[in-house]
Design a protein around this motif. Sequence first.
Motif, PDB file in Angstrom:
ATOM      1  N   VAL A   1       0.864  -1.180   0.000  1.00  0.00           N
ATOM      2  CA  VAL A   1       0.000   0.000   0.000  1.00  0.00           C
ATOM      3  C   VAL A   1       0.900   1.229   0.000  1.00  0.00           C
ATOM      4  O   VAL A   1       1.791   1.343   0.836  1.00  0.00           O
ATOM      5  CB  VAL A   1      -0.937   0.024   1.223  1.00  0.00           C
ATOM      6  N   GLN A   2       0.658   2.132  -0.932  1.00  0.00           N
ATOM      7  CA  GLN A   2       1.498   3.329  -1.066  1.00  0.00           C
ATOM      8  C   GLN A   2       0.668   4.581  -0.870  1.00  0.00           C
ATOM      9  O   GLN A   2      -0.402   4.739  -1.464  1.00  0.00           O
ATOM     10  CB  GLN A   2       2.159   3.361  -2.440  1.00  0.00           C
TER      11      GLN A   2
ATOM     12  N   ARG B   1      -7.063  -6.868   6.944  1.00  0.00           N
ATOM     13  CA  ARG B   1      -6.151  -7.779   6.271  1.00  0.00           C
ATOM     14  C   ARG B   1      -5.404  -8.638   7.300  1.00  0.00           C
ATOM     15  O   ARG B   1      -5.223  -9.852   7.120  1.00  0.00           O
ATOM     16  CB  ARG B   1      -5.147  -6.945   5.449  1.00  0.00           C
ATOM     17  N   PHE B   2      -4.970  -7.972   8.370  1.00  0.00           N
ATOM     18  CA  PHE B   2      -4.203  -8.661   9.418  1.00  0.00           C
ATOM     19  C   PHE B   2      -5.055  -9.744  10.080  1.00  0.00           C
ATOM     20  O   PHE B   2      -4.568 -10.846  10.373  1.00  0.00           O
ATOM     21  CB  PHE B   2      -3.746  -7.624  10.449  1.00  0.00           C
ATOM     22  N   GLU B   3      -6.322  -9.445  10.309  1.00  0.00           N
ATOM     23  CA  GLU B   3      -7.233 -10.422  10.916  1.00  0.00           C
ATOM     24  C   GLU B   3      -7.463 -11.615   9.989  1.00  0.00           C
ATOM     25  O   GLU B   3      -7.786 -12.719  10.456  1.00  0.00           O
ATOM     26  CB  GLU B   3      -8.567  -9.748  11.250  1.00  0.00           C
ATOM     27  N   GLN B   4      -7.279 -11.404   8.701  1.00  0.00           N
ATOM     28  CA  GLN B   4      -7.443 -12.472   7.718  1.00  0.00           C
ATOM     29  C   GLN B   4      -6.132 -13.215   7.459  1.00  0.00           C
ATOM     30  O   GLN B   4      -6.058 -14.072   6.588  1.00  0.00           O
ATOM     31  CB  GLN B   4      -7.977 -11.892   6.410  1.00  0.00           C
ATOM     32  N   GLY B   5      -5.103 -12.842   8.223  1.00  0.00           N
ATOM     33  CA  GLY B   5      -3.839 -13.566   8.146  1.00  0.00           C
ATOM     34  C   GLY B   5      -2.837 -13.031   7.159  1.00  0.00           C
ATOM     35  O   GLY B   5      -1.871 -13.727   6.815  1.00  0.00           O
ATOM     36  N   ARG B   6      -3.018 -11.782   6.698  1.00  0.00           N
ATOM     37  CA  ARG B   6      -2.058 -11.216   5.741  1.00  0.00           C
ATOM     38  C   ARG B   6      -1.555  -9.880   6.234  1.00  0.00           C
ATOM     39  O   ARG B   6      -2.323  -9.040   6.704  1.00  0.00           O
ATOM     40  CB  ARG B   6      -2.719 -11.050   4.377  1.00  0.00           C
ATOM     41  N   GLY B   7      -0.260  -9.702   6.107  1.00  0.00           N
ATOM     42  CA  GLY B   7       0.346  -8.452   6.539  1.00  0.00           C
ATOM     43  C   GLY B   7       0.285  -7.377   5.477  1.00  0.00           C
ATOM     44  O   GLY B   7      -0.037  -7.639   4.312  1.00  0.00           O
TER      45      GLY B   7
ATOM     46  N   ASP C   1      -7.319   9.847   5.570  1.00  0.00           N
ATOM     47  CA  ASP C   1      -6.702   8.864   4.677  1.00  0.00           C
ATOM     48  C   ASP C   1      -5.945   7.813   5.475  1.00  0.00           C
ATOM     49  O   ASP C   1      -6.008   6.616   5.180  1.00  0.00           O
ATOM     50  CB  ASP C   1      -5.749   9.561   3.698  1.00  0.00           C
ATOM     51  N   LEU C   2      -5.226   8.262   6.494  1.00  0.00           N
ATOM     52  CA  LEU C   2      -4.480   7.321   7.322  1.00  0.00           C
ATOM     53  C   LEU C   2      -5.429   6.363   8.038  1.00  0.00           C
ATOM     54  O   LEU C   2      -5.161   5.161   8.142  1.00  0.00           O
ATOM     55  CB  LEU C   2      -3.633   8.085   8.349  1.00  0.00           C
ATOM     56  N   ARG C   3      -6.545   6.879   8.515  1.00  0.00           N
ATOM     57  CA  ARG C   3      -7.499   6.033   9.223  1.00  0.00           C
ATOM     58  C   ARG C   3      -8.013   4.919   8.302  1.00  0.00           C
ATOM     59  O   ARG C   3      -8.136   3.763   8.709  1.00  0.00           O
ATOM     60  CB  ARG C   3      -8.656   6.880   9.749  1.00  0.00           C
ATOM     61  N   LYS C   4      -8.311   5.264   7.061  1.00  0.00           N
ATOM     62  CA  LYS C   4      -8.775   4.256   6.100  1.00  0.00           C
ATOM     63  C   LYS C   4      -7.699   3.204   5.844  1.00  0.00           C
ATOM     64  O   LYS C   4      -7.996   2.002   5.759  1.00  0.00           O
ATOM     65  CB  LYS C   4      -9.158   4.933   4.780  1.00  0.00           C
ATOM     66  N   VAL C   5      -6.454   3.660   5.727  1.00  0.00           N
ATOM     67  CA  VAL C   5      -5.344   2.727   5.484  1.00  0.00           C
ATOM     68  C   VAL C   5      -5.182   1.784   6.666  1.00  0.00           C
ATOM     69  O   VAL C   5      -5.023   0.567   6.503  1.00  0.00           O
ATOM     70  CB  VAL C   5      -4.045   3.514   5.225  1.00  0.00           C
ATOM     71  N   PHE C   6      -5.250   2.316   7.879  1.00  0.00           N
ATOM     72  CA  PHE C   6      -5.084   1.482   9.068  1.00  0.00           C
ATOM     73  C   PHE C   6      -6.240   0.491   9.212  1.00  0.00           C
ATOM     74  O   PHE C   6      -6.029  -0.671   9.572  1.00  0.00           O
ATOM     75  CB  PHE C   6      -4.983   2.358  10.319  1.00  0.00           C
ATOM     76  N   ASP C   7      -7.468   0.926   8.932  1.00  0.00           N
ATOM     77  CA  ASP C   7      -8.623   0.041   9.037  1.00  0.00           C
ATOM     78  C   ASP C   7      -8.512  -1.113   8.041  1.00  0.00           C
ATOM     79  O   ASP C   7      -8.791  -2.281   8.381  1.00  0.00           O
ATOM     80  CB  ASP C   7      -9.927   0.815   8.786  1.00  0.00           C
ATOM     81  N   ALA C   8      -8.100  -0.791   6.821  1.00  0.00           N
ATOM     82  CA  ALA C   8      -7.954  -1.839   5.804  1.00  0.00           C
ATOM     83  C   ALA C   8      -6.841  -2.810   6.188  1.00  0.00           C
ATOM     84  O   ALA C   8      -6.960  -4.028   5.998  1.00  0.00           O
ATOM     85  CB  ALA C   8      -7.669  -1.209   4.440  1.00  0.00           C
ATOM     86  N   ALA C   9      -5.742  -2.276   6.722  1.00  0.00           N
ATOM     87  CA  ALA C   9      -4.619  -3.125   7.145  1.00  0.00           C
ATOM     88  C   ALA C   9      -5.025  -4.027   8.304  1.00  0.00           C
ATOM     89  O   ALA C   9      -4.614  -5.200   8.377  1.00  0.00           O
ATOM     90  CB  ALA C   9      -3.428  -2.257   7.531  1.00  0.00           C
TER      91      ALA C   9
END
Length: 442
Positions: free
Chosen positions: A85-86, A107-113, A96-104
């Motif tokens: 993610v860039q 993703r993390f809960e689904q097992g992907r960094g 924008d940062l909040r959206k990036v953190f929420d999406a991450a």
Amino acid sequence: MADLFDNTQDGAPVARPANRPLADRIRPARLSDVVGQEKLLGPEGPLGAMLAAGSLSSLILWGPPGVGKTTIARLLAQETERAFVQISAIFSGVADLRKVFDAAKLRFEQGRGTLLFVDEIHRFNKAQQDSFLPHMEDGTIMLVGATTENPSFELNAALLSRAQVVILDRLSLADLERLAQRAEQETGRALPLTAIARERLLEMADGDGRAALNLIEQVLSWKVTGKLDPEALSKRLMRRAAKYDKSGDEHYNLISALHKSVRGSDPDAALYWFARMLEGGEDPRFLARRLVRMAVEDIGLADPQAQTHALHAWETYERIGSPEGELALAQAVIYLALAPKSNAGYVAYKAARDLARRSGSQMPPAHILNAPTDLMKTQGYGAGYAYDHDAEDGFSGQNYFPDDMKRPVLYAPVERGFERELKKRVEWFSGLRSKRRGSDKT
């Protein structure tokens, strides 16, 4: 069609147009393909070692433009199978940062960094920089920040403590030549330039790989017969302005280079860095002030005329302005570089200040105090003072330090320039002082 896709966010293929820029077409597909950063990416380099150990941490990539920061971040995500993610600190805000953190987090809960690449990270304020910390600590994101500014000055200590700073170098001419060869291979065309003109083209890029590829793409688009020489090339291309920020790292790097070249008695190197700063738009008055400082700190009494020469050059610049006044400053650069060097006066001054701080409020010895009143006379003020003009050799040899202080040696002149003469005087007075004190005891 594989070359028309780029695995980006969450690994989803994103179509790219076939006529994309040359710099994008030859973007490295593996870390081993990155040009100019072998010392970082090799087996013994910091990034190579971390990848081999499977222990990649958050990073701050510090280096000039066009040296591969974005490419390395993208390939690190690919190498570690993280979503890439860039964002840019110039265009992104808190929302924008909040959206990036929420999406991450999802993703993390689904097992992907997630590898979050933040371009120009130094442009985020303290609060925005602090917002990364909890997500870095709990593993939601691996932060890779890119900056052209010194992280020590621009990034929070808390952020720096959680990331490793990696320094990327500007590309050498040999590195840029490798890029040129890749470009020729990709396009199937050779640059229509003579060997010297080819070198001039790469010099124009000023160590910036992206700029080099843009210049190469422009030259390859020309319809010319034969090979262009440097003169013909210069008519078609403007030289790229040298990178210089009057308030950033380049300012401090170049003035440091100028000062140390003068201190090192190298007039050619000193003139080069002086000219680099002028070409970059530096205020000649700043350079004039710095020249006076060099004369005071690094030459001192080894050549008492050096300070006068620097001041006169400054005055000349103020009177006649640019560009003629800059010649006076350039001549001062040469004079200071070739002057004998001594920092003995500077060292003595700092030692005296340190001694003054440590010695508190000790009184001068009574014999050198004035006694304008009878009370002060009864206290012994001025008693026993020896008038030096009446003494042999015009020197009494009396003590002028506080009575309880052991006599220090603060000024130690060197055997260079005029200080060689001052050293003789210091030693002469020291000998007389010992002689007088010896006679006083007898």
